[in-house]
Scaffold this motif. Structure first.
Motif, PDB file in Angstrom:
ATOM      1  N   THR A 261       0.818  -1.215   0.000  1.00  0.00           N
ATOM      2  CA  THR A 261       0.000   0.000   0.000  1.00  0.00           C
ATOM      3  C   THR A 261       0.849   1.261   0.000  1.00  0.00           C
ATOM      4  OG1 THR A 261      -0.130  -0.253   2.414  1.00  0.00           O
ATOM      5  CG2 THR A 261      -1.980  -1.083   1.116  1.00  0.00           C
ATOM      6  N   CYS A 262       2.152   1.130   0.282  1.00  0.00           N
ATOM      7  CA  CYS A 262       3.081   2.263   0.241  1.00  0.00           C
ATOM      8  C   CYS A 262       3.842   2.262  -1.077  1.00  0.00           C
ATOM      9  CB  CYS A 262       4.079   2.188   1.391  1.00  0.00           C
ATOM     10  SG  CYS A 262       3.356   2.374   3.035  1.00  0.00           S
ATOM     11  N   ALA A 263       4.266   3.428  -1.493  1.00  0.00           N
ATOM     12  CA  ALA A 263       5.092   3.518  -2.693  1.00  0.00           C
ATOM     13  C   ALA A 263       6.438   2.861  -2.436  1.00  0.00           C
ATOM     14  CB  ALA A 263       5.283   4.979  -3.092  1.00  0.00           C
ATOM     15  N   ALA A 264       6.992   2.223  -3.479  1.00  0.00           N
ATOM     16  CA  ALA A 264       8.274   1.527  -3.327  1.00  0.00           C
ATOM     17  C   ALA A 264       9.447   2.495  -3.254  1.00  0.00           C
ATOM     18  CB  ALA A 264       8.467   0.560  -4.491  1.00  0.00           C
ATOM     19  N   GLU A 265       9.287   3.718  -3.761  1.00  0.00           N
ATOM     20  CA  GLU A 265      10.376   4.671  -3.796  1.00  0.00           C
ATOM     21  C   GLU A 265      10.767   5.096  -2.380  1.00  0.00           C
ATOM     22  OE1 GLU A 265       7.716   4.787  -5.705  1.00  0.00           O
ATOM     23  OE2 GLU A 265       8.727   4.180  -7.559  1.00  0.00           O
ATOM     24  N   PRO A 266      12.040   5.051  -2.030  1.00  0.00           N
ATOM     25  CA  PRO A 266      12.455   5.342  -0.651  1.00  0.00           C
ATOM     26  C   PRO A 266      12.183   6.772  -0.225  1.00  0.00           C
ATOM     27  CG  PRO A 266      14.363   5.110  -2.111  1.00  0.00           C
ATOM     28  CD  PRO A 266      13.174   4.660  -2.887  1.00  0.00           C
ATOM     29  N   GLN A 267      12.123   7.704  -1.168  1.00  0.00           N
ATOM     30  CA  GLN A 267      11.904   9.091  -0.776  1.00  0.00           C
ATOM     31  C   GLN A 267      10.456   9.368  -0.396  1.00  0.00           C
ATOM     32  OE1 GLN A 267      12.887   8.021  -3.696  1.00  0.00           O
ATOM     33  NE2 GLN A 267      11.809   8.982  -5.406  1.00  0.00           N
ATOM     34  N   ALA A 268       9.556   8.462  -0.747  1.00  0.00           N
ATOM     35  CA  ALA A 268       8.144   8.647  -0.410  1.00  0.00           C
ATOM     36  C   ALA A 268       7.890   8.205   1.027  1.00  0.00           C
ATOM     37  CB  ALA A 268       7.270   7.843  -1.371  1.00  0.00           C
ATOM     38  N   HIS A 269       7.164   9.014   1.796  1.00  0.00           N
ATOM     39  CA  HIS A 269       6.905   8.693   3.193  1.00  0.00           C
ATOM     40  C   HIS A 269       5.975   7.487   3.304  1.00  0.00           C
ATOM     41  CE1 HIS A 269       6.196   9.233   7.465  1.00  0.00           C
ATOM     42  NE2 HIS A 269       4.885   9.195   7.219  1.00  0.00           N
ATOM     43  N   CYS A 270       6.218   6.640   4.306  1.00  0.00           N
ATOM     44  CA  CYS A 270       5.372   5.477   4.542  1.00  0.00           C
ATOM     45  C   CYS A 270       5.338   5.177   6.034  1.00  0.00           C
ATOM     46  CB  CYS A 270       5.900   4.250   3.775  1.00  0.00           C
ATOM     47  SG  CYS A 270       4.995   2.728   4.137  1.00  0.00           S
ATOM     48  N   ASP A 271       4.152   5.340   6.648  1.00  0.00           N
ATOM     49  CA  ASP A 271       4.017   5.083   8.083  1.00  0.00           C
ATOM     50  C   ASP A 271       4.139   3.595   8.402  1.00  0.00           C
ATOM     51  OD1 ASP A 271       3.676   7.740   8.805  1.00  0.00           O
ATOM     52  OD2 ASP A 271       1.503   7.679   8.468  1.00  0.00           O
ATOM     53  N   GLY A 272       3.837   2.743   7.414  1.00  0.00           N
ATOM     54  CA  GLY A 272       3.803   1.309   7.683  1.00  0.00           C
ATOM     55  C   GLY A 272       5.117   0.591   7.501  1.00  0.00           C
ATOM     56  N   GLU A 273       6.190   1.312   7.131  1.00  0.00           N
ATOM     57  CA  GLU A 273       7.448   0.625   6.881  1.00  0.00           C
ATOM     58  C   GLU A 273       8.138   0.221   8.176  1.00  0.00           C
ATOM     59  OE1 GLU A 273       9.889   3.366   4.683  1.00  0.00           O
ATOM     60  OE2 GLU A 273      10.949   4.014   6.479  1.00  0.00           O
ATOM     61  N   ARG A 274       9.023  -0.765   8.058  1.00  0.00           N
ATOM     62  CA  ARG A 274       9.752  -1.240   9.219  1.00  0.00           C
ATOM     63  C   ARG A 274      11.155  -1.653   8.778  1.00  0.00           C
ATOM     64  NH1 ARG A 274       8.156  -3.353  14.092  1.00  0.00           N
ATOM     65  NH2 ARG A 274       5.975  -3.549  13.412  1.00  0.00           N
ATOM     66  N   ILE A 275      12.160  -1.306   9.586  1.00  0.00           N
ATOM     67  CA  ILE A 275      13.521  -1.765   9.317  1.00  0.00           C
ATOM     68  C   ILE A 275      13.706  -3.122   9.994  1.00  0.00           C
ATOM     69  CG2 ILE A 275      15.974  -1.331   9.649  1.00  0.00           C
ATOM     70  CD1 ILE A 275      15.412   1.636   9.563  1.00  0.00           C
ATOM     71  N   VAL A 276      14.025  -4.135   9.179  1.00  0.00           N
ATOM     72  CA  VAL A 276      14.232  -5.492   9.688  1.00  0.00           C
ATOM     73  C   VAL A 276      15.733  -5.743   9.710  1.00  0.00           C
ATOM     74  CG1 VAL A 276      13.663  -7.923   9.365  1.00  0.00           C
ATOM     75  CG2 VAL A 276      12.053  -6.149   8.613  1.00  0.00           C
ATOM     76  N   ARG A 277      16.232  -6.111  10.864  1.00  0.00           N
ATOM     77  CA  ARG A 277      17.673  -6.200  11.060  1.00  0.00           C
ATOM     78  C   ARG A 277      18.164  -7.640  11.011  1.00  0.00           C
ATOM     79  NH1 ARG A 277      18.926  -1.113  12.096  1.00  0.00           N
ATOM     80  NH2 ARG A 277      17.336   0.227  13.062  1.00  0.00           N
ATOM     81  N   GLU A 278      19.478  -7.757  10.970  1.00  0.00           N
ATOM     82  CA  GLU A 278      20.127  -9.065  10.888  1.00  0.00           C
ATOM     83  C   GLU A 278      19.611 -10.016  11.974  1.00  0.00           C
ATOM     84  OE1 GLU A 278      24.675 -10.787  11.414  1.00  0.00           O
ATOM     85  OE2 GLU A 278      24.355  -8.789  10.567  1.00  0.00           O
ATOM     86  N   GLY A 279      19.267 -11.228  11.547  1.00  0.00           N
ATOM     87  CA  GLY A 279      18.772 -12.223  12.485  1.00  0.00           C
ATOM     88  C   GLY A 279      17.289 -12.144  12.764  1.00  0.00           C
TER      89      GLY A 279
END
Length: 350
Positions: A223-241
């Motif tokens: 539901t969010c734009a794939a472009e990194p410059q576009a704001h997205c409240d639903g994104e999450r940074i998933v880290r190693e492990g």
């Protein structure tokens, strides 16, 4: 070492069904779905089902096979044949043979290479794995029955995962490369942050699983734009492990990823306390033909390591570790079912 714990009751009679019984079941199935079945036919079928436990068992197996092939063709194999056949029982034997041959033909084609993957830029068949190097020197390892398209342009480097599972190891050889690297699925866009990660199409309609094995990945719902410059409240940074599932417009809370999540690259399936039904479903992705599990043993808990390049050997290992046996009518059809009590008792004594 394979281990198993039993959580279901064992049946009293699980002898393999005979070919004669299988043929009778096919004839009854064709009769009942011919559009000409009478009340006398329905009563006859019920008497046949009640005559022996194996009759009901093989009847259920035929329904499973029919349902397994229905998604690929849009209609069942039986329906396709019966639409062109108006004969009664004098022609049932010939139609039954045609049904068997058609099932085998569909199995050979669709089980090896799903039809909807044939036009993908890169694909793997059943039991096949491959490694490809992209134009930017990124390495992509593809698991069984996977399909991807490349979508590199002046703004981004993108992979579209249509089906299956891939591991991505992004390249950093070119210091002038500034285009983001993104993996796209119907559920999500996953942007690499200089990393190595696994993306799997969990199942149609069940979401996309991301497992990060090095560095981090930004996961966004579709539901969010794939472009990194576009704001997205639903994104999450998933880290190693960590591992997450993206489904229904949401990224799940991260969980600890299994240490052996990428064992498939080496042709191994590592399971720890997983239900036999799930283990069999994973083996089925790497196996030509149809593999099912009797519900009475589907909840057996399995721990161990199984070879993916030889699923016959993997099934044999399961029979050595758990009170189950493999019943197969042909090379294309196999079922994991409870071992008869007397055999299970003998195995326990040994």
């Amino acid at each position: 070492m394979m281990q198993a714990t039993l959580t279901t009751d064992m049946p009293e009679n699980d002898a393999p069904v005979s070919r004669v019984t299988l043929q009778q079941a096919i004839e009854w199935q064709l009769c009942m779905h011919s559009g000409e079945a009478t009340e006398q036919d329905r009563q006859g079928l019920q008497r046949w089902l009640d005559a022996h436990p194996s009759h009901a068992r093989v009847w259920q197996q035929l329904k499973e096979i029919d349902a397994a092939f229905q998604p690929a063709s849009g209609k069942s194999v039986r329906q396709a044949l019966l639409k062109r056949s108006s004969g009664r029982k004098t022609r049932i034997a010939g139609t039954a043979l045609a049904l068997l041959l058609t099932v085998l033909g569909l199995c050979a084609v669709n089980r090896y290479q799903p039809v909807d993957q044939l036009l993908a830029d890169y694909r793997t068949g059943t039991g096949e794995r491959r490694t490809i190097v992209l134009p930017d020197q990124t390495i992509v390892r593809m698991n069984t029955r996977s399909a991807i398209d490349l979508a590199f342009d002046t703004h981004r480097r993108a992979i579209v995962l249509h089906e299956g599972e891939i591991e991505v190891e992004t390249s950093h050889d070119d210091p002038n490369e500034t285009r983001p690297f993104i993996v796209l699925t119907p559920d999500t866009s996953l942007r690499a942050l200089g990393t190595r990660f696994i993306v799997r199409d969990v199942d149609r309609g069940e979401g996309t699983r991301l497992t990060v094995t090095y560095s981090a990945v930004v996961a966004r719902p579709a539901t969010c734009a794939a472009e990194p410059q576009a704001h997205c409240d639903g994104e999450r940074i998933v880290r190693e492990g960590e591992t997450v599932v993206v489904r229904d417009g949401k990224v799940s809370e991260p969980e600890q990823a299994p240490a052996d999540a990428d064992a498939w690259k080496d042709g191994m399936l590592v399971v720890e306390n997983r239900p036999l039904g799930e283990v069999a479903a994973e083996l089925a992705r790497h196996r030509l033909g149809y593999l099912s599990v009797d519900p009475r043993v589907a909840q057996l808990r399995i721990t161990g390591t199984l070879p993916l390049d030889d699923t016959d050997q993997a099934l044999l290992a399961l029979t050595a570790a758990a009170p189950v046996e493999i019943v197969s009518a042909t090379h294309w059809w196999a079922r994991i079912q409870p071992r008869p009590p007397q055999q299970a008792a003998q195995a326990a004594r040994n």
